[in-house]
Design a protein around this motif. Structure first.
Motif, PDB file in Angstrom:
ATOM      1  N   UNK A  88       0.818  -1.224   0.000  1.00 54.37           N
ATOM      2  CA  UNK A  88       0.000   0.000   0.000  1.00 54.37           C
ATOM      3  C   UNK A  88       0.843   1.261   0.000  1.00 54.37           C
ATOM      4  N   UNK A  89       1.983   1.210   0.667  1.00 55.04           N
ATOM      5  CA  UNK A  89       2.840   2.402   0.745  1.00 55.04           C
ATOM      6  C   UNK A  89       3.406   2.771  -0.621  1.00 55.04           C
ATOM      7  N   UNK A  90       3.466   1.824  -1.544  1.00 54.16           N
ATOM      8  CA  UNK A  90       4.043   2.099  -2.849  1.00 54.16           C
ATOM      9  C   UNK A  90       3.043   2.412  -3.942  1.00 54.16           C
ATOM     10  N   UNK A 109       3.436   5.298  -6.714  1.00 51.61           N
ATOM     11  CA  UNK A 109       4.759   5.890  -6.669  1.00 51.61           C
ATOM     12  C   UNK A 109       5.853   4.950  -7.128  1.00 51.61           C
ATOM     13  N   UNK A 110       5.632   3.669  -6.952  1.00 49.87           N
ATOM     14  CA  UNK A 110       6.726   2.741  -7.222  1.00 49.87           C
ATOM     15  C   UNK A 110       6.224   1.544  -8.017  1.00 49.87           C
ATOM     16  N   UNK A 112       7.108  -2.624  -9.467  1.00 45.60           N
ATOM     17  CA  UNK A 112       7.417  -3.914  -8.866  1.00 45.60           C
ATOM     18  C   UNK A 112       8.862  -4.042  -8.385  1.00 45.60           C
ATOM     19  N   UNK A 113       9.859  -3.545  -9.118  1.00 46.09           N
ATOM     20  CA  UNK A 113      11.246  -3.719  -8.648  1.00 46.09           C
ATOM     21  C   UNK A 113      11.491  -3.109  -7.260  1.00 46.09           C
ATOM     22  N   UNK A 114      10.933  -1.915  -7.018  1.00 47.71           N
ATOM     23  CA  UNK A 114      11.118  -1.302  -5.705  1.00 47.71           C
ATOM     24  C   UNK A 114      10.354  -2.076  -4.631  1.00 47.71           C
ATOM     25  N   UNK A 115       9.148  -2.525  -4.967  1.00 52.59           N
ATOM     26  CA  UNK A 115       8.378  -3.323  -4.019  1.00 52.59           C
ATOM     27  C   UNK A 115       9.146  -4.598  -3.661  1.00 52.59           C
TER      28      UNK A 115
END
Length: 90
Positions: free
Chosen positions: A71-73, A76-77, A79-82
């Motif tokens: 949820x925080x992403x 903004x972000x 899959x790679x950052x998640x």
């Protein structure tokens, strides 16, 4: 009655479940009666929860943490950052 149910869950005393359900059925509290209908529908699972020592609390905690990171992403972000955040958090 709610405190009695809570005590029954904490002490894992399944023997008192039928008596408690009968008391609630005799009472005229609609919300508790609705709650007991749900218990009656899935009574084998409730009895297992009151008698068996197994718990899925740890798994639920991990799932909750994963959902929070996801949820925080949002917006903004990708899959790679998640993926990096999940690997770092676990």
């Amino acid at each position: 009655m709610v405190q009695q149910f809570t005590q029954m869950v904490r002490t894992r005393t399944e023997e008192h479940l039928d008596g408690w359900l009968a008391k609630v059925a005799d009472s005229q509290i609609p919300k508790l009666q609705s709650f007991t209908l749900g218990i009656e529908r899935d009574k084998p699972a409730v009895v297992a929860g009151l008698t068996l020592p197994h718990s899925n609390g740890i798994v639920e905690g991990k799932v909750n943490k994963l959902k929070l990171l996801k949820r925080m992403g949002y917006g903004r972000a990708g899959f790679p950052l998640l993926r990096q955040r999940v690997l770092y958090a676990l």
